[in-house]
Design an enzyme around this catalytic site. Structure first.
Site, PDB file in Angstrom:
ATOM      1  N   GLU A   1       0.174 -27.475 -10.603  1.00 37.84           N
ATOM      2  CA  GLU A   1      -0.544 -28.353 -11.544  1.00 37.84           C
ATOM      3  C   GLU A   1       0.357 -28.703 -12.726  1.00 37.84           C
ATOM      4  O   GLU A   1       1.416 -28.120 -12.927  1.00 37.84           O
ATOM      5  CB  GLU A   1      -1.803 -27.647 -12.085  1.00 37.84           C
ATOM      6  CG  GLU A   1      -3.097 -28.010 -11.375  1.00 37.84           C
ATOM      7  CD  GLU A   1      -3.595 -29.402 -11.732  1.00 37.84           C
ATOM      8  OE1 GLU A   1      -2.881 -30.144 -12.449  1.00 37.84           O
ATOM      9  OE2 GLU A   1      -4.693 -29.763 -11.287  1.00 37.84           O
TER      10      GLU A   1
ATOM     11  N   ASP B   1      -7.868 -36.228 -10.075  1.00 36.24           N
ATOM     12  CA  ASP B   1      -7.432 -34.949 -10.631  1.00 36.24           C
ATOM     13  C   ASP B   1      -6.578 -35.245 -11.866  1.00 36.24           C
ATOM     14  O   ASP B   1      -7.027 -35.937 -12.761  1.00 36.24           O
ATOM     15  CB  ASP B   1      -6.683 -34.164  -9.549  1.00 36.24           C
ATOM     16  CG  ASP B   1      -6.585 -32.674  -9.828  1.00 36.24           C
ATOM     17  OD1 ASP B   1      -6.535 -32.281 -11.008  1.00 36.24           O
ATOM     18  OD2 ASP B   1      -6.534 -31.883  -8.865  1.00 36.24           O
TER      19      ASP B   1
ATOM     20  N   ASN C   1     -10.120 -32.131 -16.060  1.00 39.41           N
ATOM     21  CA  ASN C   1      -8.817 -32.401 -15.460  1.00 39.41           C
ATOM     22  C   ASN C   1      -8.033 -33.420 -16.283  1.00 39.41           C
ATOM     23  O   ASN C   1      -7.850 -33.233 -17.470  1.00 39.41           O
ATOM     24  CB  ASN C   1      -8.976 -32.810 -13.991  1.00 39.41           C
ATOM     25  CG  ASN C   1      -8.702 -31.652 -13.049  1.00 39.41           C
ATOM     26  OD1 ASN C   1      -7.737 -30.935 -13.231  1.00 39.41           O
ATOM     27  ND2 ASN C   1      -9.539 -31.474 -12.041  1.00 39.41           N
TER      28      ASN C   1
END
Length: 287
Positions: free
Chosen positions: A19, A198, A148
């Site tokens: 991420e 996302d 997100n």
């Protein structure tokens, strides 16, 4: 604009939940995290040099600090690492059973907008909070589910935000003090079957690039919400994207393996799309 080359692996890795790619201009390297692996990764594209630092608990994001070191969005709050990674202190410690830090972004004023979510993804169990350099925490969007992607328009007057289960990229107007938002509305909706939005980044043209979890793609939307580009990826679960490298023209994409029974060999790796566009210079956290 020169046409980009094909997507290629920048770092072959088996991250459970890669991420938060972020270009660190001072160090000329890319930062990214493995949330569930509790690791902060760095990658220097000029030399290929990599580092990996353990955080001791799940880490949703890591961003450079103005004075050196990192600010990290951890399970139990927001903390600061010294430049050498040895020293650590909490800036905001706020543990809550069943909740962790998730994606985060640095605003134009140097504050950190840090998201949280529950591990069970219970509706309304997370929030988006502005963390000032002195540690003052101000709620921005309470009662979100999976906080997100967050990013600002080039002039800083608009903020784009993703609460993934809504399937939307929302846009809000930023108040004059930079700490609150108004006029939240949907900018774009990802249709069923195309994945879930996302992490995101905003380019120099004001376009929004968003990773589609379970959608095997990155999309670019214009500032009016029109879909104008789709980049197909070899992995099912891209998580976020950011521009980096010389001139901020290469798009880096983090990916995940978690929850996949038959992951692609590149799932969990850091990918790159050379020459994808023109990114914006990032702001380090002011604390």
């Amino acid at each position: 604009m020169t046409a980009p080359r094909a997507v290629e692996p920048a770092v072959r890795e088996h991250a459970a939940l890669g991420e938060g790619p972020t270009w660190d201009p001072a160090a000329r390297r890319l930062l990214w995290v493995d949330v569930l692996g509790s690791r902060v990764h760095t990658y220097d594209p000029a030399t290929g040099r990599r580092t990996v630092m353990a955080t001791g608990q799940h880490v949703g994001a890591a961003k450079p600090r103005a004075g050196g070191g990192l600010v990290v969005n951890l399970r139990d709050g927001v903390g600061l690492y010294d430049e050498d990674g040895a020293g650590f202190r909490w800036l905001v410690r706020d543990p809550a059973p069943g909740r962790r830090g998730n994606d985060a972004a640095v605003a134009p004023d140097g504050s950190l907008w840090a998201g949280t979510m529950r591990y069970d993804e219970a509706e309304g169990g997370g929030a988006l909070t502005r963390i000032a350099p002195d540690g003052t925490a101000t709620p921005v969007l309470p009662r979100v589910t999976v906080s997100n992607g967050t990013g600002w328009s080039p002039d800083g007057t608009l903020v784009y935000y993703v609460d993934s289960p809504t399937r939307r990229i929302d846009v809000c107007r930023v108040a004059d003090d930079g700490g609150q938002v108004t006029d939240r509305r949907p900018l774009a909706v990802v249709e069923p079957g195309a994945g879930f939005p996302d992490g995101l980044t905003v380019d120099a043209d004001g376009c929004i690039w968003v990773a589609l979890w379970d959608g095997a793609a990155i999309r670019r939307y214009t500032p009016d919400g029109t879909l104008d580009r789709t980049v197909t990826l070899p992995v099912r679960r891209p998580t976020a994207c950011a521009f980096g490298g010389p001139g901020l023209r290469d798009l880096y994409v983090t990916t995940a393996r978690t929850g996949l029974t038959r992951p692609h060999p590149l799932a969990g790796s850091l990918l790159v799309l050379p020459g994808a566009g023109q990114g914006l210079a990032g702001i380090p956290f002011g604390g």
